[in-house]
Design a protein around this motif. Sequence first.
Motif: not given
Length: 386
Positions: A15-28
Amino acid sequence: MIADIQLPASIKIGGGALSELANVLATLGATRPFLIADPIMKQLGTVARVISLLHDEGMVAEAFCDVMPEPDDLSIDGAVAQIKAIGADSIIALGGGSAIDSAKAIALLVSHGGTMRDYKVPVVVNQQSIPVIAVPTTAGTGSECTRVTVISDSESHEKMLCMGPGLMPKAAIIDYELTLTVPFRVAADTGIDALTHAIEAWVSKKANPFSDQQAIAAMRLIAPNLISACKDENNKKAKESMMLGATLAGMAFSNASVALVHGMSRPLGVHFHVPHGMSNAMLLPAITAYSLSGAEQRYAECAKVMGLVSTDADSAECHSALITFLNMLNKELHVPTMSQFGITKSKYEALLELMADQALASGSPSNNPRIPEKQELVDLYKQLYS
């Protein structure tokens, strides 16, 4: 047998994992994302929420929100052109299976050109494309962790099955809170779709030890929670279980393949615009009954894993309980018959031969425990109408 297991490189779950979106993009290493979304995501304000999240991290994202249900090749052309024009370096897929499947196809065409006809099975899509970050908002399709996309051919009206490691999303965000506003009908159809994935992966001729574990875990999560998750919008525990179960079922079938239910359901979507999960639900009880003799012990285990019988029940008891449960699901979740959905019998019967050919051409029936001949498929379609 050596199994070739493939999964997204990163999966954020909870729950709330959407907040990680920017971090995921940065990792990629992605800085210019482009958003592909269902129209309902725009209406609900979820698209604006995602764009705001990215803006707060210094990213500007444009969006294409005209994804159609059961997407065809023409429906994705606009997004392909838009992404090429702005030079986006990644795609965020927000929505159900149609949005995620569309995003996979769009990434492929943006990166490698051609048309979707060039990539349909038996072609294996090995080419790596700009990364797709899948953010499912339904608990069902599992497309966020599969190397599969299904796009209809607008000319031949065939649902083209495209497969290969190049279609696997680079990352997935599994946030059950995004499913809290899903309407009953969508929750029911996608939920039965997820259960179908788990069952078919388990009985598939391509099943392997890895896919077996995901399929078993998915069935254990989905079976006792599906009805509650659909009927009680406040049952967060059931909805969380469904979201995780759907993702595990996606992992299972991506690494073992689906079978006859999916092979026969795709033509119903193309010719009669039946939502994919609903067409699976229409078929699941009867096709499971047809297939029992091909994998008696495997189907018996389904009933035990789902908690429908005791662990010492014999195969006959297990099979009876399984078929009864699948029929009960359709009744409780108000799955219509084909006539109730509005499919005209005369048009349906006129397309039986073509639908049987298209089902066989998809390759999925060959994974089934009991493999039908064309005439058997025609007869099954006839039986299923009534």
